[in-house]
Design a protein around this motif. Structure first.
Motif, PDB file in Angstrom:
ATOM      1  N   ARG A  98       0.852  -1.180   0.000  1.00 44.23           N
ATOM      2  CA  ARG A  98       0.000   0.000   0.000  1.00 44.23           C
ATOM      3  C   ARG A  98       0.896   1.241   0.000  1.00 44.23           C
ATOM      4  O   ARG A  98       1.189   1.815   1.047  1.00 44.23           O
ATOM      5  N   PRO A  99       1.332   1.688  -1.177  1.00 42.32           N
ATOM      6  CA  PRO A  99       2.155   2.901  -1.242  1.00 42.32           C
ATOM      7  C   PRO A  99       1.405   4.094  -0.651  1.00 42.32           C
ATOM      8  O   PRO A  99       0.190   4.241  -0.844  1.00 42.32           O
ATOM      9  N   ILE A 100       2.124   4.937   0.076  1.00 44.45           N
ATOM     10  CA  ILE A 100       1.525   6.116   0.691  1.00 44.45           C
ATOM     11  C   ILE A 100       1.716   7.309  -0.233  1.00 44.45           C
ATOM     12  O   ILE A 100       2.837   7.633  -0.623  1.00 44.45           O
ATOM     13  N   HIS A 101       0.618   7.957  -0.605  1.00 38.55           N
ATOM     14  CA  HIS A 101       0.705   9.093  -1.516  1.00 38.55           C
ATOM     15  C   HIS A 101       1.590  10.183  -0.918  1.00 38.55           C
ATOM     16  O   HIS A 101       1.525  10.468   0.277  1.00 38.55           O
ATOM     17  N   SER A 102       2.401  10.816  -1.772  1.00 36.35           N
ATOM     18  CA  SER A 102       3.480  11.666  -1.279  1.00 36.35           C
ATOM     19  C   SER A 102       3.144  13.144  -1.134  1.00 36.35           C
ATOM     20  O   SER A 102       3.940  13.908  -0.599  1.00 36.35           O
ATOM     21  N   LEU A 103       1.991  13.615  -1.618  1.00 38.32           N
ATOM     22  CA  LEU A 103       1.673  15.032  -1.544  1.00 38.32           C
ATOM     23  C   LEU A 103       1.664  15.492  -0.084  1.00 38.32           C
ATOM     24  O   LEU A 103       0.890  14.972   0.725  1.00 38.32           O
ATOM     25  N   PRO A 104       2.498  16.476   0.289  1.00 37.05           N
ATOM     26  CA  PRO A 104       2.622  16.863   1.703  1.00 37.05           C
ATOM     27  C   PRO A 104       1.310  17.283   2.350  1.00 37.05           C
ATOM     28  O   PRO A 104       1.051  16.969   3.502  1.00 37.05           O
ATOM     29  N   GLU A 105       0.472  18.012   1.597  1.00 33.69           N
ATOM     30  CA  GLU A 105      -0.791  18.478   2.178  1.00 33.69           C
ATOM     31  C   GLU A 105      -1.968  17.560   1.846  1.00 33.69           C
ATOM     32  O   GLU A 105      -3.126  17.939   2.001  1.00 33.69           O
ATOM     33  N   GLY A 106      -1.668  16.338   1.414  1.00 34.48           N
ATOM     34  CA  GLY A 106      -2.730  15.407   1.058  1.00 34.48           C
ATOM     35  C   GLY A 106      -3.259  14.634   2.262  1.00 34.48           C
ATOM     36  O   GLY A 106      -2.538  14.369   3.220  1.00 34.48           O
ATOM     37  N   THR A 110      -3.126  -0.494  17.798  1.00 29.73           N
ATOM     38  CA  THR A 110      -1.921  -1.295  17.590  1.00 29.73           C
ATOM     39  C   THR A 110      -0.937  -1.057  18.724  1.00 29.73           C
ATOM     40  O   THR A 110      -0.318  -1.983  19.238  1.00 29.73           O
ATOM     41  N   ASP A 111      -0.788   0.209  19.136  1.00 26.46           N
ATOM     42  CA  ASP A 111       0.030   0.590  20.282  1.00 26.46           C
ATOM     43  C   ASP A 111      -0.753   1.617  21.074  1.00 26.46           C
ATOM     44  O   ASP A 111      -0.857   2.785  20.674  1.00 26.46           O
ATOM     45  N   ALA A 112      -1.323   1.189  22.189  1.00 27.84           N
ATOM     46  CA  ALA A 112      -2.190   2.067  22.976  1.00 27.84           C
ATOM     47  C   ALA A 112      -1.442   3.259  23.566  1.00 27.84           C
ATOM     48  O   ALA A 112      -2.055   4.253  23.960  1.00 27.84           O
ATOM     49  N   GLN A 113      -0.105   3.176  23.631  1.00 31.76           N
ATOM     50  CA  GLN A 113       0.693   4.254  24.206  1.00 31.76           C
ATOM     51  C   GLN A 113       1.172   5.259  23.163  1.00 31.76           C
ATOM     52  O   GLN A 113       1.765   6.287  23.512  1.00 31.76           O
ATOM     53  N   ALA A 114       0.944   5.000  21.894  1.00 28.39           N
ATOM     54  CA  ALA A 114       1.442   5.880  20.834  1.00 28.39           C
ATOM     55  C   ALA A 114       0.804   7.262  20.922  1.00 28.39           C
ATOM     56  O   ALA A 114      -0.393   7.400  21.172  1.00 28.39           O
ATOM     57  N   LYS A 115       1.608   8.283  20.711  1.00 26.23           N
ATOM     58  CA  LYS A 115       1.143   9.676  20.740  1.00 26.23           C
ATOM     59  C   LYS A 115       1.362  10.391  19.414  1.00 26.23           C
ATOM     60  O   LYS A 115       0.735  11.414  19.144  1.00 26.23           O
ATOM     61  N   LEU A 116       2.295   9.871  18.616  1.00 28.90           N
ATOM     62  CA  LEU A 116       2.654  10.499  17.349  1.00 28.90           C
ATOM     63  C   LEU A 116       2.581   9.471  16.231  1.00 28.90           C
ATOM     64  O   LEU A 116       2.934   8.306  16.437  1.00 28.90           O
ATOM     65  N   TRP A 117       2.135   9.909  15.053  1.00 33.97           N
ATOM     66  CA  TRP A 117       2.095   9.019  13.896  1.00 33.97           C
ATOM     67  C   TRP A 117       2.573   9.763  12.667  1.00 33.97           C
ATOM     68  O   TRP A 117       2.295  10.960  12.495  1.00 33.97           O
ATOM     69  N   ASN A 118       3.275   9.050  11.802  1.00 30.49           N
ATOM     70  CA  ASN A 118       3.497   9.519  10.446  1.00 30.49           C
ATOM     71  C   ASN A 118       2.344   9.026   9.587  1.00 30.49           C
ATOM     72  O   ASN A 118       1.714   7.997   9.891  1.00 30.49           O
ATOM     73  N   ARG A 119       2.062   9.732   8.519  1.00 29.45           N
ATOM     74  CA  ARG A 119       0.984   9.329   7.624  1.00 29.45           C
ATOM     75  C   ARG A 119       1.240   7.909   7.125  1.00 29.45           C
ATOM     76  O   ARG A 119       2.321   7.587   6.631  1.00 29.45           O
ATOM     77  N   GLY A 120       0.244   7.042   7.296  1.00 25.04           N
ATOM     78  CA  GLY A 120       0.370   5.650   6.888  1.00 25.04           C
ATOM     79  C   GLY A 120       0.793   4.707   7.991  1.00 25.04           C
ATOM     80  O   GLY A 120       0.769   3.488   7.806  1.00 25.04           O
ATOM     81  N   ASP A 121       1.166   5.234   9.167  1.00 22.65           N
ATOM     82  CA  ASP A 121       1.544   4.356  10.279  1.00 22.65           C
ATOM     83  C   ASP A 121       0.352   3.530  10.748  1.00 22.65           C
ATOM     84  O   ASP A 121      -0.802   3.980  10.700  1.00 22.65           O
ATOM     85  N   ASP A 122       0.629   2.329  11.218  1.00 22.09           N
ATOM     86  CA  ASP A 122      -0.402   1.438  11.756  1.00 22.09           C
ATOM     87  C   ASP A 122      -1.002   2.077  13.007  1.00 22.09           C
ATOM     88  O   ASP A 122      -0.294   2.391  13.971  1.00 22.09           O
ATOM     89  N   CYS A 180     -17.310   4.604  -4.699  1.00 20.71           N
ATOM     90  CA  CYS A 180     -15.918   4.393  -5.105  1.00 20.71           C
ATOM     91  C   CYS A 180     -15.193   3.515  -4.089  1.00 20.71           C
ATOM     92  O   CYS A 180     -15.420   3.630  -2.871  1.00 20.71           O
ATOM     93  N   LYS A 181     -14.314   2.663  -4.571  1.00 27.82           N
ATOM     94  CA  LYS A 181     -13.426   1.891  -3.705  1.00 27.82           C
ATOM     95  C   LYS A 181     -12.103   2.632  -3.577  1.00 27.82           C
ATOM     96  O   LYS A 181     -11.602   3.213  -4.540  1.00 27.82           O
ATOM     97  N   VAL A 182     -11.552   2.617  -2.369  1.00 27.42           N
ATOM     98  CA  VAL A 182     -10.244   3.218  -2.131  1.00 27.42           C
ATOM     99  C   VAL A 182      -9.366   2.223  -1.385  1.00 27.42           C
ATOM    100  O   VAL A 182      -9.862   1.344  -0.670  1.00 27.42           O
ATOM    101  N   LYS A 183      -8.063   2.378  -1.580  1.00 33.27           N
ATOM    102  CA  LYS A 183      -7.089   1.582  -0.848  1.00 33.27           C
ATOM    103  C   LYS A 183      -6.394   2.464   0.174  1.00 33.27           C
ATOM    104  O   LYS A 183      -6.242   3.680  -0.014  1.00 33.27           O
ATOM    105  N   MET A 184      -5.942   1.849   1.262  1.00 36.06           N
ATOM    106  CA  MET A 184      -5.170   2.590   2.233  1.00 36.06           C
ATOM    107  C   MET A 184      -3.955   3.226   1.556  1.00 36.06           C
ATOM    108  O   MET A 184      -3.272   2.589   0.767  1.00 36.06           O
ATOM    109  N   GLY A 185      -3.718   4.496   1.856  1.00 36.77           N
ATOM    110  CA  GLY A 185      -2.584   5.209   1.287  1.00 36.77           C
ATOM    111  C   GLY A 185      -2.933   6.045   0.078  1.00 36.77           C
ATOM    112  O   GLY A 185      -2.170   6.935  -0.304  1.00 36.77           O
ATOM    113  N   GLU A 186      -4.092   5.784  -0.552  1.00 37.11           N
ATOM    114  CA  GLU A 186      -4.510   6.589  -1.693  1.00 37.11           C
ATOM    115  C   GLU A 186      -5.070   7.922  -1.209  1.00 37.11           C
ATOM    116  O   GLU A 186      -5.662   8.016  -0.129  1.00 37.11           O
TER     117      GLU A 186
END
Length: 276
Positions: free
Chosen positions: A72-80, A207-219, A248-254
């Motif tokens: 599942r490639p993550i789309h690269s547009l910064p403001e997307g 996935t991680d109940a203690q997580a506070k920060l995520w990058n786009r596409g992180d689990d 419409c169907k979408v995939k994660m990361g689109e």
């Protein structure tokens, strides 16, 4: 079978104790015997799975499987804004004065959906997507933006089905079912990822109940069996892709659209491509 009879059967089978029984079975080792039939019945693309089908110890472990890297490639547009899941868009549009309009023929109060959270005002005139995950789909939920957790809210509720019949014939399913909500702040605003439980779903888990920060596409989290994500975007911050619509169907990361920046106009939103 009449709609009235189907509705009665849905009420009967949507009891928490039935969901718990099914959940316990899906976590048992004997449930692994059902994996081949389950995969064949729903046409699950086994080549995408992280492990071989024989390596999964339970049906639940198979259902919540991870995918191989780069599936599942993550789309690269910064403001997307990306889709957090593989799903069917069952509804999308502007939120009208705190109301999500015409989701399978029903309107939803944002206050009820968010359990009267003070954060409701942030989305009263924002944008929404209703994303339905069928049993065929990959069932992990990913961060739609790069950002930090502002708040998490677990709302206990029913376990009505979120399929087409349930959404059309049961009253306000999205606001009555169990929900796990993650509010995420990012550089261009705020989003709420509302994970809605469904019939036969024993839990929605981080996935991680203690997580506070995520990058786009992180689990971020996962469903145990099929369900729905309602994605809410802050007032006045977002423009959807013009080619997207309910059905419409979408995939994660689109990409689903883009956030507004100083030089980002409505026309700019149309320039976002669904592929890199």
């Amino acid at each position: 079978m009449t709609a009235k009879w189907m509705k009665w059967m849905t009420e009967l089978t949507s009891r928490k104790w039935i969901s718990r029984l099914i959940g316990r079975f899906s976590h048992s080792e004997v449930s692994r015997l059902l994996i081949p039939a389950f995969a064949k019945s729903y046409g699950i693309p086994l080549h995408e799975a992280e492990k071989d089908m024989k390596e999964y110890r339970t049906l639940n472990e198979f259902f919540t499987r991870r995918l191989k890297p780069d599936m599942r490639p993550i789309h690269s547009l910064p403001e997307g804004l990306i889709s957090p899941v593989d799903a069917l868009i069952t509804a999308m549009g502007d939120i009208q004065a705190g109301t999500i309009l015409n989701v399978k023929g029903q309107d939803y109060s944002l206050e009820e959906l968010l359990n009267y959270s003070p954060r409701t005002e942030t989305y009263n005139h924002g944008y929404f997507f209703v994303l339905y995950l069928s049993p065929t789909d990959y069932h992990r939920i990913h961060a739609p933006v790069t950002g930090r957790k502002l708040e998490s809210d677990h709302i206990k509720g029913k376990v009505y089905p979120v399929n087409d019949f349930g959404m059309r014939n049961m009253r306000k399913v999205l606001s009555r079912n169990e929900r796990l909500i993650t509010y995420i702040s990012h550089d261009l605003g705020e989003v709420a990822v509302v994970k809605v439980g469904a019939m036969n779903v024993s839990s929605i888990k981080y996935t991680d109940a203690q997580a506070k920060l995520w990058n786009r596409g992180d689990d971020l989290a996962y469903f145990e069996f099929g369900s729905t994500v309602v994605l809410l975007i802050e007032n006045g911050t977002f423009e959807p892709l013009p080619e997207l619509a309910a059905g419409c169907k979408v995939k994660m990361g689109e990409p689903l659209g883009r956030f507004r920046t100083a030089g980002n106009t409505r026309r700019g939103a149309a320039d976002t491509s669904r592929s890199d």
